[in-house]
Write a protein that holds these residues in place. Structure first.
Motif, PDB file in Angstrom:
ATOM      1  N   LYS A  38    -141.985 -32.959  17.612  1.00  0.00           N
ATOM      2  CA  LYS A  38    -142.733 -34.273  17.859  1.00  0.00           C
ATOM      3  C   LYS A  38    -143.889 -34.120  16.752  1.00  0.00           C
ATOM      4  O   LYS A  38    -144.288 -33.109  16.264  1.00  0.00           O
ATOM      5  N   TRP A  39    -144.210 -35.474  16.240  1.00  0.00           N
ATOM      6  CA  TRP A  39    -145.384 -35.291  15.229  1.00  0.00           C
ATOM      7  C   TRP A  39    -145.978 -36.928  15.572  1.00  0.00           C
ATOM      8  O   TRP A  39    -145.599 -37.893  15.550  1.00  0.00           O
ATOM      9  N   ILE A  40    -147.366 -36.712  15.876  1.00  0.00           N
ATOM     10  CA  ILE A  40    -148.146 -37.780  16.256  1.00  0.00           C
ATOM     11  C   ILE A  40    -149.210 -38.045  15.149  1.00  0.00           C
ATOM     12  O   ILE A  40    -149.824 -36.941  14.968  1.00  0.00           O
ATOM     13  N   VAL A  41    -149.288 -39.322  14.628  1.00  0.00           N
ATOM     14  CA  VAL A  41    -150.141 -39.508  13.479  1.00  0.00           C
ATOM     15  C   VAL A  41    -151.029 -40.868  13.834  1.00  0.00           C
ATOM     16  O   VAL A  41    -150.373 -41.705  14.356  1.00  0.00           O
ATOM     17  N   ARG A  42    -152.339 -40.564  13.887  1.00  0.00           N
ATOM     18  CA  ARG A  42    -153.023 -41.940  14.164  1.00  0.00           C
ATOM     19  C   ARG A  42    -153.382 -42.627  12.852  1.00  0.00           C
ATOM     20  O   ARG A  42    -153.782 -42.054  11.899  1.00  0.00           O
ATOM     21  N   PHE A 119    -153.881 -36.233  12.049  1.00  0.00           N
ATOM     22  CA  PHE A 119    -152.795 -35.620  12.988  1.00  0.00           C
ATOM     23  C   PHE A 119    -153.367 -35.491  14.392  1.00  0.00           C
ATOM     24  O   PHE A 119    -154.374 -35.163  14.684  1.00  0.00           O
ATOM     25  N   ASP A 120    -152.542 -35.886  15.335  1.00  0.00           N
ATOM     26  CA  ASP A 120    -153.184 -35.653  16.696  1.00  0.00           C
ATOM     27  C   ASP A 120    -152.171 -35.121  17.613  1.00  0.00           C
ATOM     28  O   ASP A 120    -151.755 -35.448  18.840  1.00  0.00           O
ATOM     29  N   GLY A 121    -151.276 -33.967  17.041  1.00  0.00           N
ATOM     30  CA  GLY A 121    -150.633 -33.083  17.977  1.00  0.00           C
ATOM     31  C   GLY A 121    -149.140 -33.623  17.769  1.00  0.00           C
ATOM     32  O   GLY A 121    -148.386 -34.437  17.173  1.00  0.00           O
ATOM     33  N   GLN A 151    -150.978 -26.199  13.058  1.00  0.00           N
ATOM     34  CA  GLN A 151    -151.063 -27.473  12.604  1.00  0.00           C
ATOM     35  C   GLN A 151    -152.173 -27.968  13.520  1.00  0.00           C
ATOM     36  O   GLN A 151    -152.324 -27.822  14.683  1.00  0.00           O
ATOM     37  N   SER A 152    -153.187 -28.575  12.850  1.00  0.00           N
ATOM     38  CA  SER A 152    -154.247 -29.162  13.216  1.00  0.00           C
ATOM     39  C   SER A 152    -154.904 -30.621  12.494  1.00  0.00           C
ATOM     40  O   SER A 152    -154.679 -30.581  11.385  1.00  0.00           O
ATOM     41  N   LEU A 190    -148.562 -25.150  21.115  1.00  0.00           N
ATOM     42  CA  LEU A 190    -149.565 -24.701  21.667  1.00  0.00           C
ATOM     43  C   LEU A 190    -150.235 -26.115  22.486  1.00  0.00           C
ATOM     44  O   LEU A 190    -150.564 -26.952  21.833  1.00  0.00           O
ATOM     45  N   ASN A 191    -150.026 -26.083  23.593  1.00  0.00           N
ATOM     46  CA  ASN A 191    -150.386 -27.552  24.642  1.00  0.00           C
ATOM     47  C   ASN A 191    -152.194 -27.391  24.884  1.00  0.00           C
ATOM     48  O   ASN A 191    -152.373 -28.410  25.342  1.00  0.00           O
ATOM     49  N   ASN A 192    -152.519 -26.133  25.051  1.00  0.00           N
ATOM     50  CA  ASN A 192    -154.001 -26.005  25.683  1.00  0.00           C
ATOM     51  C   ASN A 192    -154.638 -24.974  24.970  1.00  0.00           C
ATOM     52  O   ASN A 192    -153.976 -24.015  24.199  1.00  0.00           O
ATOM     53  N   ALA A 193    -155.828 -24.673  25.427  1.00  0.00           N
ATOM     54  CA  ALA A 193    -156.578 -23.406  24.905  1.00  0.00           C
ATOM     55  C   ALA A 193    -155.916 -22.286  25.640  1.00  0.00           C
ATOM     56  O   ALA A 193    -155.993 -21.277  24.960  1.00  0.00           O
ATOM     57  N   ASN A 194    -155.549 -22.243  26.662  1.00  0.00           N
ATOM     58  CA  ASN A 194    -154.745 -21.051  27.337  1.00  0.00           C
ATOM     59  C   ASN A 194    -153.855 -20.509  26.309  1.00  0.00           C
ATOM     60  O   ASN A 194    -153.527 -19.297  26.431  1.00  0.00           O
TER      61      ASN A 194
END
Length: 347
Positions: A38-42, A119-121, A151-152, A190-194
């Motif tokens: 998946k690729w989310i772009v704002r 880029f938003d995840g 990716q960030s 990576l879904n979160n900081a954990n």
């Protein structure tokens, strides 16, 4: 997607040559399916163009084999062809069909203030392991040298020019040391900081967070880093310009290290990442560390981040404590590995 002949395909998608996405490599298949990609772009412009190019990964060659590609000129009003998009190569030959889905929506009040092509995840990571570099650096008992890419999203940009000769030499070294291969790679999301602590900064053998120093760069829409050391080759392998693949345009660069939030005697409590602007080739302003912190929090909400200028006394204190913790970690890790090697194996 259907590709004529067996291949190890992956694809690169670009929007207006401003932001790109590289898929994982699938091995030995003529009908690859990237179900989890998946690729989310704002904030994409109304007239944005999407270009998709498909490649066959070949570790024996400098350049991968180009299979073909296609373009989509109207992302906002996209309608998926029933048979998929034809994959056409450079000689106008047909190499199968590519199916994808695109969902578009109007920018919300929360995201409309973001820059275009943000880029938003989801944040995807890849790790490349080099045994050749691992034997030269000897940073761990497994003789593996790992380079990470996450990716960030990005914001501010600054430039540090390199000569053409330096660029070519560094790009060649980057290809040798860090190029994606079919083997010795790991990919994930990576879904979160954990997830960041568990998948990236935890030692694969001990499952503990490893006290060490990383050299990092943020360029385009990626955060790249590798472990560094005072040893000559380890220091060279983690150079900023080498990590950035000699890019003229980078956002941030320096070093960072993990540490327990409440001191090295409390390693079971919360952890934080300490970033500095201890640059070499690139020279970010100290004020940009504030933006770096915002960038990382945007991608990993809840991540504890501390920033210091490279000559801050507090950074020197943190590095001294880290050095002491590293020595203790090496001794305890050696003990654990010796125990594993001497224990009888049972099926």
């Amino acid at each position: 997607m259907d590709v004529s002949g067996h291949a190890d395909p992956y694809f690169i998608a670009k929007i207006d040559d401003r932001i790109s996405f590289t898929s994982t490599i699938l091995s030995n298949t003529a009908t690859p399916k990237w179900n989890d990609e998946k690729w989310i772009v704002r904030n994409i412009p109304l007239n944005a163009k999407l270009t998709v190019k498909i490649y066959d990964k070949d570790d024996s060659k400098i350049l991968d084999n180009y299979i073909g590609g296609f373009e989509i000129l109207d992302l906002i009003n996209y309608y998926a062809p029933v048979k998929g998009h034809q994959i056409i190569d450079s000689f106008n030959r047909h190499h199968g069909f590519f199916h994808l889905s695109i969902q578009s929506m109007e920018s919300s009040e929360e995201t409309i203030h973001l820059p275009r092509y943000t880029f938003d995840g989801p944040c995807r990571y890849s790790r490349h392991d080099s045994f050749a570099v691992g034997r030269l650096t000897m940073l761990n008992a497994d003789c593996i040298y790992s380079t990470w890419k996450i990716q960030s999203s990005t914001n501010d940009i600054w430039q540090s020019p390199l000569s053409l000769a330096s660029q070519n030499a560094l790009k060649l070294a980057h290809k040798v040391l860090y190029g994606r291969t079919l083997k010795y790679n790991e990919n994930g999301q990576l879904n979160n900081a954990n997830d960041l602590w568990k998948c990236i900064f935890s030692d694969r053998t001990t499952k503990r967070i490893k006290p060490c120093i990383y050299t990092y760069v943020v360029d385009d829409n990626t955060w790249r880093f590798s472990e560094t050391d005072v040893q000559v080759f380890a220091d060279f392998a983690s150079k900023h310009a080498l990590l950035a693949n000699a890019s003229e345009y980078v956002r941030y660069a320096g070093q960072f290290h993990p540490r327990p939030k409440y001191g090295w005697d409390n390693c079971d409590d919360e952890w934080e990442l300490v970033f500095d602007n201890g640059y070499g080739t690139y020279a970010p302003d100290i004020n940009l560390l504030i933006n770096l912190k915002d960038l990382l929090l945007f991608n990993f909400p809840g991540l504890h981040i501390v920033t210091y200028e490279y000559d801050d006394p507090k950074l020197k204190e943190s590095m001294a404590a880290l050095k002491h913790a590293t020595e203790k970690y090496k001794n305890s890790t050696t003990t654990i590995q010796q125990f594993v090697l001497t224990c009888p194996w049972t099926p």
